[in-house]
Design an enzyme around this catalytic site. Sequence first.
Site, mmCIF file in Angstrom:
data_model
loop_
_atom_site.group_PDB
_atom_site.id
_atom_site.type_symbol
_atom_site.label_atom_id
_atom_site.label_comp_id
_atom_site.label_asym_id
_atom_site.label_seq_id
_atom_site.Cartn_x
_atom_site.Cartn_y
_atom_site.Cartn_z
ATOM 1 N N ASP A 389 71.833 -104.975 123.175
ATOM 2 C CA ASP A 389 72.114 -103.782 122.384
ATOM 3 C C ASP A 389 70.817 -103.155 121.874
ATOM 4 O O ASP A 389 69.771 -103.816 121.796
ATOM 5 C CB ASP A 389 73.020 -104.165 121.208
ATOM 6 N N GLU A 392 66.970 -99.187 123.758
ATOM 7 C CA GLU A 392 66.211 -97.994 124.188
ATOM 8 C C GLU A 392 64.697 -98.187 124.062
ATOM 9 O O GLU A 392 64.001 -97.689 124.957
ATOM 10 C CB GLU A 392 66.652 -96.776 123.355
ATOM 11 N N ASP A 459 76.975 -95.413 121.431
ATOM 12 C CA ASP A 459 77.783 -95.249 120.216
ATOM 13 C C ASP A 459 78.366 -93.840 120.175
ATOM 14 O O ASP A 459 77.866 -92.949 119.483
ATOM 15 C CB ASP A 459 76.923 -95.521 118.985
#
Length: 669
Positions: A389, A392, A459
């Site tokens: 998670d 990035e 998200d």
Amino acid sequence: MVTFLNLGRALEVRHRHEVLVIEAWGADSARVRAAQYRLPAESAGALADTAPDVSPDIVVTTGPTRATLVTGALTVTVTFDTAEPYPEPHLTFSDTATGRELIAESREHFWMPGARVFVGNNSGAAEVHQQFRAYDDEKLYGLGQRTHGRLDIKGLSLDLVQRNAEVNIPFVLSSRGYALLWNVPAVGRVDFAANATRWQAGQAREIDYWITAAPTPADQLARYADATGHSPDLPEWASGFWQSKLRYRNQDELLGVAREHTSRGLPLSVIVADFFHWSAMGDFRFDETEWPDVPGMVAELKALGVELMVSIWPTISPLSENFADYRDRGLLVGADQGVEFLQTIQDKGMQTPMPVGFYDPTNPGTRDYIWDLVAKNYLAHGIRVFWLDASEPELNPAHPANMHLSAGPGAEVANIYPRDNARLFAEGMAAAGEEPTVLLCRSAWAGSQKYGAAVWSGDIPATWLSLTQQVRAGLAIAVSGIPWWTTDIGGFHGGDASDPAYRELVIRWFQYGVFCPLFRLHGDREPRTPTGFEMTGGPNELWSFGEEALPILTGVLELRERLRPYIHDQMRLAAQTGLPPMRPLFVDYPADEAAWMIEDQFLFGPDILVAPVTAPGQRSRSVYLPGTGRWVDARSGAVFAGGQTVVAEAPLEHIPVFLREEAQVSLVP
């Protein structure tokens, strides 16, 4: 004057300070690199250090002001027009058989600059531009996963940077018969404008791109996989249903849900221990006060046929028991300005949100150190599924140029962070003698697929608009080389499980999600709480959505079970050829002009045509049936000729799905 040099399988062009190398790079494909004075010795891009083997049909010819490189279906022509005020080498890419122009460079200005621009900053790097002609009839697809809600990206201006729900994979497939990878991991942008296509990097050492003219979109995707890496075979367990909510807070909660699935006879393949299961960010182990018997928990789940997936963030808390090692061994992402804390969050042991750092997966030493912890604290207990998670990585503030990585300055290489994060775990599993696993990643770059990266769409909000956008986003990333993809069914941000209006959205999202490569429920449902280690989120299990929804959702799970043999057939094909199981209609039907226009339908393998319902109260919709063959309504059995639009019924119980008449798959029990 210009200088051409025949290098056998490559053509070198020199003019003033620029060196330009065009090299055959796989069948029907070439790599183009340009720099001032010399090409860099190293590249952080997606292509290997040496070109793959290609057929011996490479032909290089040179003359005083013109040279060509022919590699299969692709011909690259370099011209030098001495009539221009400031002539520069000009590249045109064409179809070898017909001579038809596929794409060509265009100058930024008739005087100067030309098509390739280097604006130096006295550091050895430069702002670089690469400009091509624009074509009115061109349609463009790919570039990773975006939230703009478009499949055809012609006319858009897009940032080349990694963000939550914005996955930057700079690969584009054109309706004109070519595909192109911008092999520059620098932060930048691309403009697919009416007057020009321009790729730009704010700071880079070279211009580097790869292009193929393979005959069909499927062939182009195959060449791209050959160049950047093929995905592994999808593990058998991964094709089933994955259950998740924002956070199961402890071992009893998680096991209770798994047991409930079993008692209700609901299929379940994966369940998730999400963030804050750890003692502190950077410890990479369970908090034993909440998870007192991890081996026993994993053993019980395996007896139920369920894999446990754990969430692993790249964030490192200053309160971690390992923080001194990270800092002193140089394993953290550096900061160009300021200390090595690039995000804030309220982790375990914090009274308020505090700054945290990120580990640096581009550093081989970091990869070894992190994997040692993961192997000891997770793999040793039988946990082999990892959720990567916030990969990035998610910065605060969002300034990737402030990062400094082992691979180089953030401005030049930040976009490879998620790829090398997946690499850490793939290489660790291989070194441990384990089979490839699924790495659920929130971001990716070119080549991530070869490490088993499965991207989900981040998200996203729990809205009908978001569901509409997901259909396009999934198809875009599929034609960007990522065959394993999924969404948070129901959306991530919000959604009240007791609200009838939201329940309709959940049903429609499930009916779409069952035909996604991975099938996964997740979300932060109401009532929601501020981000921190005490949050858990509202109920998000199948039985949470009411008595009307439960039998419909149960039927969807049972459908997925029936589809699993077909799914693995498609996944094996994806691993072998790079053809994603979920794909736009034009991939299979490139000769059907209407297929290039369809953005709200998709093929799931060659046999299943899916038409999602993405609006409340909708009980029918138009469906385009591509090609010249015949299609069968999967529910009614009605047969229709291809090449037409039909109106299909869409009661709440199912969405329109059609099968090729020759298909050997059935959707009904």
